[in-house]
Design an enzyme around this catalytic site. Sequence first.
Site, PDB file in Angstrom:
ATOM      1  N   LYS A  10      -3.685   5.835  -8.710  1.00 37.06           N
ATOM      2  CA  LYS A  10      -4.878   6.515  -9.249  1.00 37.06           C
ATOM      3  C   LYS A  10      -4.667   8.016  -9.227  1.00 37.06           C
ATOM      4  CE  LYS A  10      -7.216   8.596  -6.776  1.00 37.06           C
ATOM      5  NZ  LYS A  10      -7.951   9.335  -5.715  1.00 37.06           N
ATOM      6  N   PRO A  95       2.927   6.569  -2.074  1.00 36.69           N
ATOM      7  CA  PRO A  95       2.800   7.205  -0.763  1.00 36.69           C
ATOM      8  C   PRO A  95       1.382   7.028  -0.198  1.00 36.69           C
ATOM      9  CG  PRO A  95       3.582   8.785  -2.419  1.00 36.69           C
ATOM     10  CD  PRO A  95       3.314   7.509  -3.131  1.00 36.69           C
ATOM     11  N   VAL A  96       1.296   6.973   1.114  1.00 35.71           N
ATOM     12  CA  VAL A  96       0.029   6.687   1.799  1.00 35.71           C
ATOM     13  C   VAL A  96      -0.672   7.997   2.177  1.00 35.71           C
ATOM     14  CG1 VAL A  96      -0.916   5.633   3.908  1.00 35.71           C
ATOM     15  CG2 VAL A  96       0.895   4.469   2.628  1.00 35.71           C
ATOM     16  N   GLY A  99      -3.646  11.025  -1.913  1.00 35.88           N
ATOM     17  CA  GLY A  99      -4.493  11.376  -3.061  1.00 35.88           C
ATOM     18  C   GLY A  99      -4.246  10.507  -4.272  1.00 35.88           C
ATOM     19  N   GLY A 101      -4.793   7.099  -4.203  1.00 36.39           N
ATOM     20  CA  GLY A 101      -5.630   5.894  -4.116  1.00 36.39           C
ATOM     21  C   GLY A 101      -4.856   4.623  -3.841  1.00 36.39           C
ATOM     22  N   GLY A 102      -3.751   4.724  -3.122  1.00 43.27           N
ATOM     23  CA  GLY A 102      -2.878   3.562  -2.922  1.00 43.27           C
ATOM     24  C   GLY A 102      -3.604   2.364  -2.339  1.00 43.27           C
ATOM     25  N   GLY A 103      -4.329   2.578  -1.249  1.00 45.04           N
ATOM     26  CA  GLY A 103      -5.044   1.469  -0.614  1.00 45.04           C
ATOM     27  C   GLY A 103      -6.103   0.897  -1.551  1.00 45.04           C
ATOM     28  N   SER A 104      -6.784   1.754  -2.290  1.00 45.94           N
ATOM     29  CA  SER A 104      -7.821   1.308  -3.238  1.00 45.94           C
ATOM     30  C   SER A 104      -7.197   0.510  -4.380  1.00 45.94           C
ATOM     31  CB  SER A 104      -8.566   2.513  -3.820  1.00 45.94           C
ATOM     32  OG  SER A 104      -9.102   3.315  -2.789  1.00 45.94           O
ATOM     33  N   ASP A 137     -13.134   4.547  -4.432  1.00 40.51           N
ATOM     34  CA  ASP A 137     -12.221   4.545  -5.583  1.00 40.51           C
ATOM     35  C   ASP A 137     -11.896   3.139  -6.075  1.00 40.51           C
ATOM     36  OD1 ASP A 137     -12.034   7.289  -5.564  1.00 40.51           O
ATOM     37  OD2 ASP A 137     -10.056   7.362  -4.614  1.00 40.51           O
TER      38      ASP A 137
END
Length: 273
Positions: A10, A95-96, A99, A101-104, A137
């Site tokens: 994102k 990357p964690v 910014g 939104g990886g987890g989202s 997000d």
Amino acid sequence: MILTESAPAKLNLALHLRRRRGDGYHDLATVFAFTQFGDSLSVAPSRELSLSVEGDFAEAAGQGRDNLVMRAARALAEAAGISEGAALRLEKRIPVAAGLGGGSADAAAALRLLNRFWGVDWSLAKLLALAEALGSDVPACVASQTCFGEGRGERLAAWPITLSGTPVLLVNPGVAVPTGPVFAGWDQIDRGGIPIGAGLQGLRNDMTAAAVGIAPVIAEVLDAIDRAGGATLVRMSGSGATCLGLYPDLASRRVAAAALASRGWWQAETALL
Ligand code: C5P
């Protein structure tokens, strides 16, 4: 049978902060966009619900039950009355705390994937209600299309300008930036909203100053992308530290990526969905 779903990264092409709310969130206006680059989630039959995480950023993402993928899976199973399990495998390339939104993105991919895998067959609109409870997000990530977001990011509307195919360069200096402290560092000055369809160059990321305060290298990244030349837009995404350049063509993106390579920062050359 193994099914796979992509989890596009994102981007916030603009992010205007409006107001600190009483519930601990901020009202904002944002232009969400998504990239061809992202994580990948696959599922195989299993009696239990399980998740294994592999890939470049697996360690930072965490394997446990608290991973947002597992929370999304449990939320869907509960809401749809599913008692089956699923063996989920996440390839973590985003990357964690970056910014992006990886987890989202992963949680949204889990909703789409298990919706198919378990034969739940809900519409995207119905998945959005579950998505909202998982994070601000996550609703935008369910659709993974350029769109306008308001509220805490969950109220979505179409963005009338097509950006699909636009070459993007992502640059992250390797500093994890936690979202909460960046919001907390905002000076609380409302600099105005985003008129739907506005030119992106005239817009901002209002979290930049606070993020630079926490991770000063972000200012260096923005400056380096700018100096590498060719970008039509240079901006930090979300609460950082990833910054993005948009390019008019692949050649100019390649030139910029090559110029920045010697910095040793994480980079991804991709395009908007
Ligand atoms: O919604 P999500 O769990 O992703 O948000 C993480 C944190 O980011 C929240 O706890 C809050 O501190 C902050 N946040 C915010 N305003 C938003 C979205 C997130 O203050 N619109």
